[in-house]
Design a protein around this motif. Structure first.
Motif, PDB file in Angstrom:
ATOM      1  N   LYS A   9       0.804  -1.188   0.000  1.00  0.00           N
ATOM      2  CA  LYS A   9       0.000   0.000   0.000  1.00  0.00           C
ATOM      3  C   LYS A   9       0.852   1.258   0.000  1.00  0.00           C
ATOM      4  O   LYS A   9       0.512   2.228  -0.677  1.00  0.00           O
ATOM      5  N   GLU A  10       1.861   1.242   0.779  1.00  0.00           N
ATOM      6  CA  GLU A  10       2.707   2.435   0.844  1.00  0.00           C
ATOM      7  C   GLU A  10       3.412   2.675  -0.471  1.00  0.00           C
ATOM      8  O   GLU A  10       3.604   3.814  -0.878  1.00  0.00           O
ATOM      9  N   ARG A  11       3.774   1.628  -1.061  1.00  0.00           N
ATOM     10  CA  ARG A  11       4.444   1.779  -2.338  1.00  0.00           C
ATOM     11  C   ARG A  11       3.476   2.370  -3.368  1.00  0.00           C
ATOM     12  O   ARG A  11       3.844   3.233  -4.153  1.00  0.00           O
ATOM     13  N   LEU A  12       2.233   1.953  -3.310  1.00  0.00           N
ATOM     14  CA  LEU A  12       1.200   2.476  -4.207  1.00  0.00           C
ATOM     15  C   LEU A  12       0.983   3.971  -3.925  1.00  0.00           C
ATOM     16  O   LEU A  12       0.862   4.775  -4.835  1.00  0.00           O
ATOM     17  N   ARG A  13       0.917   4.315  -2.644  1.00  0.00           N
ATOM     18  CA  ARG A  13       0.721   5.714  -2.270  1.00  0.00           C
ATOM     19  C   ARG A  13       1.908   6.547  -2.735  1.00  0.00           C
ATOM     20  O   ARG A  13       1.740   7.661  -3.221  1.00  0.00           O
ATOM     21  N   ALA A  14       3.088   6.032  -2.587  1.00  0.00           N
ATOM     22  CA  ALA A  14       4.279   6.756  -3.015  1.00  0.00           C
ATOM     23  C   ALA A  14       4.256   6.969  -4.529  1.00  0.00           C
ATOM     24  O   ALA A  14       4.580   8.048  -5.038  1.00  0.00           O
ATOM     25  N   VAL A  15       3.819   5.919  -5.233  1.00  0.00           N
ATOM     26  CA  VAL A  15       3.728   6.035  -6.691  1.00  0.00           C
ATOM     27  C   VAL A  15       2.655   7.053  -7.061  1.00  0.00           C
ATOM     28  O   VAL A  15       2.827   7.880  -7.962  1.00  0.00           O
ATOM     29  N   GLU A  16       1.505   7.030  -6.354  1.00  0.00           N
ATOM     30  CA  GLU A  16       0.429   7.980  -6.626  1.00  0.00           C
ATOM     31  C   GLU A  16       0.877   9.407  -6.321  1.00  0.00           C
ATOM     32  O   GLU A  16       0.570  10.347  -7.069  1.00  0.00           O
ATOM     33  N   LYS A  20       3.924  10.497  -6.354  1.00  0.00           N
ATOM     34  CA  LYS A  20       4.887  10.856  -7.388  1.00  0.00           C
ATOM     35  C   LYS A  20       4.158  11.195  -8.681  1.00  0.00           C
ATOM     36  O   LYS A  20       4.512  12.157  -9.371  1.00  0.00           O
ATOM     37  N   LEU A  21       3.101  10.438  -8.978  1.00  0.00           N
ATOM     38  CA  LEU A  21       2.292  10.693 -10.168  1.00  0.00           C
ATOM     39  C   LEU A  21       1.597  12.047 -10.062  1.00  0.00           C
ATOM     40  O   LEU A  21       1.570  12.818 -11.028  1.00  0.00           O
ATOM     41  N   ASP A  22       1.036  12.378  -8.877  1.00  0.00           N
ATOM     42  CA  ASP A  22       0.406  13.686  -8.662  1.00  0.00           C
ATOM     43  C   ASP A  22       1.428  14.809  -8.859  1.00  0.00           C
ATOM     44  O   ASP A  22       1.134  15.836  -9.487  1.00  0.00           O
ATOM     45  N   GLY A  23       2.599  14.625  -8.308  1.00  0.00           N
ATOM     46  CA  GLY A  23       3.660  15.630  -8.467  1.00  0.00           C
ATOM     47  C   GLY A  23       4.037  15.816  -9.930  1.00  0.00           C
ATOM     48  O   GLY A  23       4.224  16.949 -10.397  1.00  0.00           O
ATOM     49  N   LEU A  24       4.140  14.700 -10.634  1.00  0.00           N
ATOM     50  CA  LEU A  24       4.475  14.801 -12.051  1.00  0.00           C
ATOM     51  C   LEU A  24       3.351  15.473 -12.846  1.00  0.00           C
ATOM     52  O   LEU A  24       3.622  16.275 -13.760  1.00  0.00           O
ATOM     53  N   GLU A  25       2.096  15.184 -12.487  1.00  0.00           N
ATOM     54  CA  GLU A  25       0.963  15.823 -13.170  1.00  0.00           C
ATOM     55  C   GLU A  25       0.952  17.331 -12.894  1.00  0.00           C
ATOM     56  O   GLU A  25       0.675  18.130 -13.790  1.00  0.00           O
TER      57      GLU A  25
END
Length: 162
Positions: free
Chosen positions: A1-8, A10-15
């Motif tokens: 879960k944490e890895r998913l949140r970190a990816v999300e 990171k994705l929000d930051g990139l967006e």
């Protein structure tokens, strides 16, 4: 879960970075368009001024040529304003011819058509005078010019005998 949140995250930051970059790109495109428009207008202005330069150069050349005759022209115009108001057109022309002959004898340069009619006349003002009822003959216009440039009240003849 944490890895998913970190990816999300990171994705929000990139967006967000993408949105900022897109906004910045839109602003830059708008600046490019306005700059291109300004450059186009500046080019048109420069082209217009190039034509004005030609006009100014021809005006300077014409005025430089007229400058040679300034002393003789103004001398005759001043004499005409001061002395010929009371005389008929025929006698005025005779006086002006005598003055031109004397100027030539003295070596004073003057225009071919030296008179207040040719030297001091403003075509726009003359047109306004004729619209207001002044006859358009040379004697009437000379009389108007003499009246305009006299510092006192000159004695005048009425060419229309009114």
């Amino acid at each position: 879960k944490e890895r998913l949140r970190a990816v999300e995250e990171k994705l929000d930051g990139l967006e967000q970075n993408k949105r900022k970059a897109e906004e910045e790109m839109e602003e830059l495109e708008a600046k490019v368009k306005t700059t291109e428009l300004k450059l186009k207008r500046a080019g048109m202005l420069i082209d217009g001024l190039a034509g004005e330069k030609k006009n100014w150069l021809s005006t300077v050349a014409r005025l430089t040529e007229k400058e040679k005759y300034l002393v003789g022209d103004i001398l005759c115009s001043a004499g005409q304003i001061s002395y010929v108001g009371a005389f008929t057109s025929k006698y005025r022309n005779l006086l002006m011819q005598q003055w031109r002959t004397k100027l030539q004898a003295l070596g004073v340069l003057h225009s071919e058509h030296v008179s207040v009619y040719h030297i001091l006349q403003d075509p726009i003002e003359t047109r306004n005078w004729t619209v207001d009822g002044l006859p358009s003959d040379q004697l009437s216009i000379e009389n108007a010019l003499i009246l305009k440039y006299s510092s006192r009240w000159p004695l005048m003849i009425d060419p229309q005998q009114q």
